[in-house]
Write a protein that holds these residues in place. Structure first.
Motif, PDB file in Angstrom:
ATOM      1  N   PHE A 136      53.308  34.631  47.307  1.00  0.00           N
ATOM      2  CA  PHE A 136      52.786  34.929  46.993  1.00  0.00           C
ATOM      3  C   PHE A 136      53.854  36.313  46.582  1.00  0.00           C
ATOM      4  O   PHE A 136      54.118  37.458  45.567  1.00  0.00           O
ATOM      5  CB  PHE A 136      52.130  35.972  48.043  1.00  0.00           C
ATOM      6  N   HIS A 137      55.205  35.557  46.439  1.00  0.00           N
ATOM      7  CA  HIS A 137      56.595  36.760  46.360  1.00  0.00           C
ATOM      8  C   HIS A 137      56.733  36.588  44.783  1.00  0.00           C
ATOM      9  O   HIS A 137      57.843  37.704  44.746  1.00  0.00           O
ATOM     10  CB  HIS A 137      57.648  35.485  46.415  1.00  0.00           C
ATOM     11  N   ARG A 138      56.102  35.978  44.219  1.00  0.00           N
ATOM     12  CA  ARG A 138      56.202  36.439  42.437  1.00  0.00           C
ATOM     13  C   ARG A 138      54.791  36.893  41.840  1.00  0.00           C
ATOM     14  O   ARG A 138      55.190  37.088  40.501  1.00  0.00           O
ATOM     15  CB  ARG A 138      56.335  35.734  41.998  1.00  0.00           C
ATOM     16  N   ALA A 139      53.791  37.594  42.296  1.00  0.00           N
ATOM     17  CA  ALA A 139      52.444  37.843  42.372  1.00  0.00           C
ATOM     18  C   ALA A 139      52.379  39.300  41.658  1.00  0.00           C
ATOM     19  O   ALA A 139      52.637  39.607  42.871  1.00  0.00           O
ATOM     20  CB  ALA A 139      51.729  37.234  43.185  1.00  0.00           C
ATOM     21  N   SER A 140      52.001  39.599  40.718  1.00  0.00           N
ATOM     22  CA  SER A 140      51.539  40.517  40.737  1.00  0.00           C
ATOM     23  C   SER A 140      50.156  41.335  41.171  1.00  0.00           C
ATOM     24  O   SER A 140      49.420  40.529  41.651  1.00  0.00           O
ATOM     25  CB  SER A 140      51.645  40.804  38.935  1.00  0.00           C
ATOM     26  N   TRP A 141      49.947  42.659  40.589  1.00  0.00           N
ATOM     27  CA  TRP A 141      49.355  43.520  41.010  1.00  0.00           C
ATOM     28  C   TRP A 141      48.152  43.204  41.037  1.00  0.00           C
ATOM     29  O   TRP A 141      46.911  42.714  41.517  1.00  0.00           O
ATOM     30  CB  TRP A 141      49.756  45.146  41.216  1.00  0.00           C
ATOM     31  N   GLU A 142      47.686  43.062  40.241  1.00  0.00           N
ATOM     32  CA  GLU A 142      46.877  41.690  39.134  1.00  0.00           C
ATOM     33  C   GLU A 142      46.142  41.083  39.296  1.00  0.00           C
ATOM     34  O   GLU A 142      45.363  41.116  39.463  1.00  0.00           O
ATOM     35  CB  GLU A 142      46.582  42.225  37.533  1.00  0.00           C
ATOM     36  N   ARG A 143      47.228  40.377  39.524  1.00  0.00           N
ATOM     37  CA  ARG A 143      46.787  38.943  40.491  1.00  0.00           C
ATOM     38  C   ARG A 143      45.934  39.055  41.607  1.00  0.00           C
ATOM     39  O   ARG A 143      45.754  38.402  42.290  1.00  0.00           O
ATOM     40  CB  ARG A 143      47.800  37.654  40.013  1.00  0.00           C
ATOM     41  N   MET A 144      46.997  40.066  41.817  1.00  0.00           N
ATOM     42  CA  MET A 144      46.187  40.273  43.569  1.00  0.00           C
ATOM     43  C   MET A 144      45.184  40.207  43.655  1.00  0.00           C
ATOM     44  O   MET A 144      43.991  40.175  44.963  1.00  0.00           O
ATOM     45  CB  MET A 144      47.026  41.227  44.401  1.00  0.00           C
ATOM     46  N   GLY A 145      43.916  41.015  43.215  1.00  0.00           N
ATOM     47  CA  GLY A 145      43.362  41.143  42.411  1.00  0.00           C
ATOM     48  C   GLY A 145      42.627  40.477  41.836  1.00  0.00           C
ATOM     49  O   GLY A 145      40.495  40.371  41.753  1.00  0.00           O
ATOM     50  N   ASN A 146      42.137  39.670  42.058  1.00  0.00           N
ATOM     51  CA  ASN A 146      41.759  38.310  41.547  1.00  0.00           C
ATOM     52  C   ASN A 146      41.426  37.350  42.498  1.00  0.00           C
ATOM     53  O   ASN A 146      42.027  36.964  43.238  1.00  0.00           O
ATOM     54  CB  ASN A 146      42.546  37.212  40.703  1.00  0.00           C
ATOM     55  N   ILE A 147      40.292  37.283  42.826  1.00  0.00           N
ATOM     56  CA  ILE A 147      39.908  36.868  44.048  1.00  0.00           C
ATOM     57  C   ILE A 147      40.307  35.141  43.660  1.00  0.00           C
ATOM     58  O   ILE A 147      40.189  34.717  44.635  1.00  0.00           O
ATOM     59  CB  ILE A 147      37.811  36.729  44.465  1.00  0.00           C
ATOM     60  N   LEU A 148      39.801  34.184  42.022  1.00  0.00           N
ATOM     61  CA  LEU A 148      40.369  32.937  42.569  1.00  0.00           C
ATOM     62  C   LEU A 148      41.904  32.744  42.881  1.00  0.00           C
ATOM     63  O   LEU A 148      41.905  31.454  43.589  1.00  0.00           O
ATOM     64  CB  LEU A 148      39.497  32.670  41.103  1.00  0.00           C
ATOM     65  N   PHE A 149      42.379  33.610  42.857  1.00  0.00           N
ATOM     66  CA  PHE A 149      44.174  32.973  42.962  1.00  0.00           C
ATOM     67  C   PHE A 149      44.423  33.521  44.605  1.00  0.00           C
ATOM     68  O   PHE A 149      45.035  32.581  45.237  1.00  0.00           O
ATOM     69  CB  PHE A 149      44.824  35.164  42.392  1.00  0.00           C
ATOM     70  N   LEU A 150      43.239  34.040  45.505  1.00  0.00           N
ATOM     71  CA  LEU A 150      43.173  34.908  46.912  1.00  0.00           C
ATOM     72  C   LEU A 150      42.824  33.187  47.706  1.00  0.00           C
ATOM     73  O   LEU A 150      43.050  33.043  48.688  1.00  0.00           O
ATOM     74  CB  LEU A 150      42.671  35.667  47.460  1.00  0.00           C
ATOM     75  N   ILE A 151      41.982  32.778  46.815  1.00  0.00           N
ATOM     76  CA  ILE A 151      41.540  31.554  47.559  1.00  0.00           C
ATOM     77  C   ILE A 151      41.768  30.504  48.399  1.00  0.00           C
ATOM     78  O   ILE A 151      41.829  30.168  49.854  1.00  0.00           O
ATOM     79  CB  ILE A 151      40.112  31.029  46.887  1.00  0.00           C
ATOM     80  N   PRO A 152      43.206  30.231  47.600  1.00  0.00           N
ATOM     81  CA  PRO A 152      44.030  28.835  47.770  1.00  0.00           C
ATOM     82  C   PRO A 152      44.892  29.199  49.732  1.00  0.00           C
ATOM     83  O   PRO A 152      45.149  28.673  50.644  1.00  0.00           O
ATOM     84  CB  PRO A 152      45.116  28.245  46.990  1.00  0.00           C
ATOM     85  N   ALA A 153      45.243  30.516  49.382  1.00  0.00           N
ATOM     86  CA  ALA A 153      45.842  31.705  50.417  1.00  0.00           C
ATOM     87  C   ALA A 153      44.948  31.565  51.780  1.00  0.00           C
ATOM     88  O   ALA A 153      45.639  31.140  52.750  1.00  0.00           O
ATOM     89  CB  ALA A 153      46.331  32.434  49.966  1.00  0.00           C
ATOM     90  N   GLY A 154      43.642  31.598  51.816  1.00  0.00           N
ATOM     91  CA  GLY A 154      42.757  31.919  52.549  1.00  0.00           C
ATOM     92  C   GLY A 154      42.174  30.423  53.159  1.00  0.00           C
ATOM     93  O   GLY A 154      42.741  29.633  54.168  1.00  0.00           O
ATOM     94  N   ILE A 155      43.009  29.189  52.180  1.00  0.00           N
ATOM     95  CA  ILE A 155      42.344  27.876  52.419  1.00  0.00           C
ATOM     96  C   ILE A 155      43.879  27.869  53.652  1.00  0.00           C
ATOM     97  O   ILE A 155      43.685  26.450  54.337  1.00  0.00           O
ATOM     98  CB  ILE A 155      42.774  26.764  51.736  1.00  0.00           C
TER      99      ILE A 155
END
Length: 381
Positions: A136-155
């Motif tokens: 997450f250290h270089r992820a923008s606020w817009e990307r944090m709103g993308n559910i597809l971007f969060l799926i790998p973190a959930g896994i």
């Protein structure tokens, strides 16, 4: 050429010396003080002797102190680059536990590493924080709103939680999941996603309860009504409450705790060490220990607020949350506020894995503090 090498070596030496002086020595003193409290408690738990607990505690802390200061000197950029390797290594160790781990008290949680037994589930919490901070250290606020971007973190969170549940170790699995969730929150995941997750957990809880082991369900039943089986499942928590109450305001005095020294108090050197402290030093002593623990958590969040890069912020918040949950769960457990789950009190309870991982985490925290102004890259769009 020789002159250039000498100048480069001198610059490196100065850099290392500069880092050494940037170490927050008051924090090191704070950690040492808490470990000293642990030595006193374990000396009492050993019947007024350094063996078999206190001396090992001192040796482990000495090794951990060297480890902490050594890691503090490592550049945070290198730590960020190696974070994925650490995460994958932690997963590998959890798999190894399930394949060849040692079984104790009905659980398969330990592997032999040379002369010591290591509990990888403790180490995995630190590795999870590193992995998520790197993600997450270089992820923008817009990307944090993308559910597809969060799926790998959930896994990334679900894999270690699932492997720890297989051991089985429900308490550590829950803490691991909560630590990962704290990093997600700090990274900027929208609140409604957490609300949706909470609803899903509430729906799944009754189903999960049916799949718990018998002893885990017994812990929940005992928590709700410990007097229903005072000589069996409820014995531990009843004796713990007796010891807590008998300590009064100032305690019975060092080495004068009856519940602990007459062996009524179970696991007095590990899970119930806080109860032993409260019996001998009273409410004042217990609150003083908690105040020291709170200072550690406060320092973690201070490091997070002062860090100029997201990696350091997420790392400090994750480590601070992990330490807080250690303390909260242990104290809530021995006071009967939550079911007993076998979580040690950091820097105080007897145990090598908890000491090693705690000091490792502090080393990473100090590195984030020393390198708080480092440039780790721009934010991704």
């Amino acid at each position: 050429m020789i002159l250039e090498k000498r100048l480069l070596a001198r610059d490196r030496g100065v850099g290392l010396l500069n880092k050494f002086w940037q170490v927050p020595w008051l924090f090191v003193l704070l950690v040492t003080t808490i470990a000293g409290v642990g030595y006193v408690a374990l000396y009492s738990a050993g019947g007024g002797a350094p063996e078999p607990y206190a001396s090992k505690h001192a040796i482990r802390f000495g090794f951990g102190l060297v480890l902490m200061l050594s890691i503090a000197m490592i550049d945070i950029k290198l730590i960020a680059k190696l974070s994925w390797l650490g995460y994958l290594g932690g997963i590998g160790m959890l798999v190894l536990v399930l394949l060849v781990g040692n079984v104790g008290k009905g659980a398969q949680r330990w592997i032999d590493v040379g002369p010591i037994q290591l509990q990888p589930s403790e180490l995995m919490k630190i590795m999870l924080v590193l992995g998520l901070a790197a993600y997450f250290h270089r992820a923008s606020w817009e990307r944090m709103g993308n559910i597809l971007f969060l799926i790998p973190a959930g896994i990334m969170i679900l894999i270690p939680v699932g492997l720890i549940l297989k051991q089985p170790n429900l308490g550590t699995a829950l803490i691991t999941g909560l630590v990962g969730t704290a990093v997600l929150w700090a990274a900027g995941v929208r609140w409604w996603k957490f609300a949706a997750l909470a609803v899903c957990i509430g729906i799944a809880a009754p189903i999960a309860y049916e799949h718990l082991h018998d002893y885990q369900r017994a812990r929940i039943t005992t928590f709700l009504d410990p007097e229903s089986d005072p000589l069996g499942a409820g014995y531990n928590i009843i004796q713990s409450k007796i010891a807590l109450g008998s300590g009064g305001l100032w305690g019975k005095g060092f080495l004068q705790g009856t519940q602990g020294h007459l062996n009524f108090l179970p696991e007095k050197q590990t899970d119930f060490i806080f109860t032993m402290l409260a019996e001998e030093f009273g409410l004042v002593g217990a609150l003083s220990v908690l105040a020291l623990m709170l200072m550690v958590v406060a320092f973690c969040f201070m490091v997070a607020f002062r860090s100029r890069h997201q990696f350091g912020r997420l790392l400090a918040i994750g480590l601070g949350t992990n330490f807080f949950l250690y303390v909260f769960v242990n104290v809530a457990m021995v006071t009967g506020s939550i079911p007993v789950g076998g979580v040690p009190l950091p820097l105080i309870s007897h145990g090598g894995s908890a000491m090693l991982t705690t000091m490792l985490g502090f080393g990473l925290l100090l590195s984030a503090h020393i390198h708080r102004d480092a440039e780790l890259g721009v934010t991704k769009d």
